[in-house]
Enzyme design. Sequence first.
Site, PDB file in Angstrom:
ATOM      1  N   ASP A  49      60.707  11.120 -72.954  1.00 31.96           N
ATOM      2  CA  ASP A  49      61.835  10.192 -73.064  1.00 31.96           C
ATOM      3  C   ASP A  49      62.011   9.702 -74.502  1.00 31.96           C
ATOM      4  OD1 ASP A  49      62.352  10.374 -70.386  1.00 31.96           O
ATOM      5  OD2 ASP A  49      61.494   8.434 -69.845  1.00 31.96           O
ATOM      6  N   PRO A  50      63.254   9.515 -74.956  1.00 34.99           N
ATOM      7  CA  PRO A  50      63.487   9.047 -76.330  1.00 34.99           C
ATOM      8  C   PRO A  50      62.717   7.774 -76.683  1.00 34.99           C
ATOM      9  CG  PRO A  50      65.547   9.756 -75.347  1.00 34.99           C
ATOM     10  CD  PRO A  50      64.507   9.811 -74.254  1.00 34.99           C
TER      11      PRO A  50
END
Length: 299
Positions: A38-39
């Site tokens: 995930d970013p």
Amino acid sequence: MNGILNILKPPGMTSHDVVSVVRKKLNMKKVGHTGTLDPNAAGVLPICIGQATKISQFLLDGKKKYRAELTLGIETNTEDIDGEILRQREVTSSPDEIREAVLSFIGEYKQIPPMYSAIKIKGKKLYELARQGVEIERAERTVTIYHIEIIEIFKEKVIFDVLCSKGTYIRTLCKDIGEVLGCGGVMSFLLRTASSDFSLDTAITIEELQALENVEDILLPMDYPLQHMSKAIVKSAYSKQVLNGNRIYSNYLIDTIHEPIGQEVCVYLEKEFVGFGIVRNEDHNQKYIKILRLLFEKE
């Protein structure tokens, strides 16, 4: 250049952003990551370079380890702390009840992937649909939680380490724990501490990568994450047969074929890792190795 870099992805970058940085640093197109992070998460992100991109599936299939923080009493549209708050509830469970709920997820369980994910359905990534306000039905997927160690429970916060199978969404695990406790929950922190054989203590930062004059100094060999697999070492006299993708019989090998029918093996030409094979059986019960994939570059 062929091999694997163990990169420490910082929060705020997508996994593809990291790939772009490596491509630019090496001036190479053949670069790929081995499982989206995930970013807003940080942690281990193995990057395959050159011919190593052909083994990325083996890394995708490997176990992952995370340190996560669960915040109870909140539900969001993204299942993490950064999403739009949908609902807030009081947390009435005791620490012992919270502990029991968290540990109850050890083993196989069925997850429904979040809408905010990179999973594709009919060619569309789910997060693209979610951003358009579209929600579609997602099929359950069986994932495995091999181990959970609770580090701390403090009020509505739970910090824990989890070892899980590929495809496990820790955001969804946090949401599901919150549902069991009847108060909702979101993931408020995520650090991937290991992916297959790659761990946090040997990962390098983007800044360290950029400062390197010779990336090959830290490049890991293609077979680094494959040490758990059996090796079939071919004598140099039979190099042509191997590199042409022909069957490999026991007399071609330094040692005979001990592996059972159907087992995949790493194929070496003397000391050089050249590809993957699978043990097969001829009609007259003679074992051989069928080449599945060669990694060498034709000149």
